[in-house]
Design a protein around this motif. Structure first.
Motif: not given
Length: 196
Positions: A76-104
């Motif tokens: 649906a676009g949940k991770t895409t939205l979160t990628r934009g949040l990360g860019e807007g917040l100015g955070v480090r690292g590529a925002v990708t789906s944390p499905t296999f690690v549960i949390a990033r």
């Protein structure tokens, strides 16, 4: 109600029925017995780029201690939205789906809050099952975004932003999404104005 991407429509409505019902499993009883107000804003997004732009716009109104719960089908676009949040917040690292690690955890590069990105899809229980993630410890100094968090993390905060993303289902390449933002609690009373 539908509105173009650049002009949100909003209304104030009570929180969904049962959301603060003390008999509901995982509910947080309201100490004064009143149902908290919720502000609802509905937007139409027509591309992944617009979804990412929406995330960047939302990042402008987020602050340490904010809980954002994302709901929507796979793709649906949940991770895409979160990628934009990360860019807007100015955070480090590529925002990708944390499905296999549960949390990033994405620390800030601009002296702002860290972004804690959680995927609760494979977690069946409520907050107890997520206790090892220490979200309650992370929340005061971070923005915590939980995909598939409905019914699992509401106890973290009385004030939270629910983001529901609806898309066409079936064999379609339609990129159109209806995004409903539901700001629950006093923290989100000015959501419509903040997004204007």
């Amino acid at each position: 109600m539908e509105a173009p991407h650049n002009s949100p429509a909003a209304e104030t409505v009570p929180e969904p029925a049962g959301a603060t019902d003390p008999d509901r499993v995982g509910a947080v009883p309201d100490p004064v017995g009143a149902v908290p107000e919720a502000v609802t804003v509905t937007l139409t997004v027509t591309s992944p780029e617009q979804m990412q732009d929406l995330g960047r716009s939302l990042a402008r109104v987020l602050a340490p201690g904010d809980l954002v719960m994302l709901t929507g089908e796979l793709g649906a676009g949940k991770t895409t939205l979160t990628r934009g949040l990360g860019e807007g917040l100015g955070v480090r690292g590529a925002v990708t789906s944390p499905t296999f690690v549960i949390a990033r955890v994405h620390p800030s590069l601009v002296q702002g809050p860290a972004l804690v990105h959680v995927d609760a899809y494979r977690l069946g229980g409520g907050l107890d099952e997520m206790e090892d993630l220490d979200l309650d410890v992370s929340l005061p100094e971070s923005v915590v975004v939980v995909e598939w968090g409905d019914g699992k993390v509401e106890e973290l905060s009385e004030d939270r932003l629910r983001v529901l993303i609806d898309r066409a289902t079936g064999d379609t390449d339609d990129e159109r999404r209806e995004v409903t933002l539901v700001g629950i609690g006093a923290r989100w009373a000015g959501l419509r104005e903040a997004l204007a």
